[in-house]
Design an enzyme around this catalytic site. Structure first.
Site, PDB file in Angstrom:
ATOM      1  N   SER A  69       0.843  -1.190   0.000  1.00  0.00           N
ATOM      2  CA  SER A  69       0.000   0.000   0.000  1.00  0.00           C
ATOM      3  C   SER A  69       0.880   1.243   0.000  1.00  0.00           C
ATOM      4  O   SER A  69       1.952   1.247   0.598  1.00  0.00           O
ATOM      5  CB  SER A  69      -0.905  -0.022   1.242  1.00  0.00           C
ATOM      6  N   ASP A  70       0.408   2.276  -0.684  1.00  0.00           N
ATOM      7  CA  ASP A  70       1.119   3.544  -0.687  1.00  0.00           C
ATOM      8  C   ASP A  70       0.089   4.656  -0.854  1.00  0.00           C
ATOM      9  O   ASP A  70      -0.941   4.458  -1.481  1.00  0.00           O
ATOM     10  CB  ASP A  70       2.143   3.612  -1.820  1.00  0.00           C
TER      11      ASP A  70
END
Length: 193
Positions: A69-70
């Site tokens: 995730s970012d």
């Protein structure tokens, strides 16, 4: 044989969110270069980095389901990342005061065993109140959000900086969109319920 679930993040906030699902998982540091590529949009950066983080961890866990995730914060095409210092956090919050920010979260679920990858982007539109310099200082003294995109930690005192939020998943703003993740896990045969 069931696969281990690995969260490719050292964020305690993402760890806490994933823990809500009640599925056993391990955590691994993805150690990924987060520098943007030339001409890349903020949304493209978040999507690419979410997958890059999952792939970096796949080298150590070649048989696992890996979550990457970012998140990026953008206003008018300009990206606001993790400020790192008090001075940059003050500048960011002054700039974001009174504006609506897109906190765009890239999410990836990589099946390292099969190579199958699912990537999604989840936007959350957040409107900041008009903030005085004193409010900004008070906030950062009480909650130094130097490692959060946009310098605001909505899961803490940062909620007081905001006037509204719009999005499909309240968890996306914290950095792990659980609604999309549950769908991705079901696609891999993982029963969340």
């Amino acid at each position: 044989m069931p696969q281990n679930l690995i969260l490719a993040s050292t964020s305690p906030f993402r760890r806490e969110l994933l823990g809500r699902l009640g599925i056993p998982f391990d955590v691994a540091n993805p150690q990924t270069d987060e520098s943007p590529f030339p001409g890349e949009t903020p949304e493209q950066i978040a999507l690419r980095l979410s997958e890059a983080k999952a792939r970096a961890v796949a080298e150590t866990y070649p048989d696992a389901l890996i979550i990457g995730s970012d998140q990026v914060a953008t206003v008018d095409g300009k990206m606001y990342g993790k400020p790192g210092t008090h001075e940059r956090a003050v500048d960011q919050l002054r700039t974001l005061s009174g504006k609506t920010v897109n906190f765009f979260t890239g999410l990836c679920l990589l099946n390292a065993r099969t190579g199958q990858v699912q990537v999604r982007g989840v936007p959350t539109l957040v409107t900041f109140r008009e903030l005085s310099d004193q409010e900004i200082e008070n906030y950062l003294c009480r909650e130094p959000a130097y490692n959060c995109a946009g310098s605001a930690k909505s899961e803490g005192l940062g909620i007081a900086l905001l006037s509204s939020m719009r999005g499909d998943d309240p968890n996306a703003l914290v950095g792990l969109p659980l609604i999309a993740l549950c769908d991705m896990l079901r696609n891999q045969g993982v029963a969340v319920l």
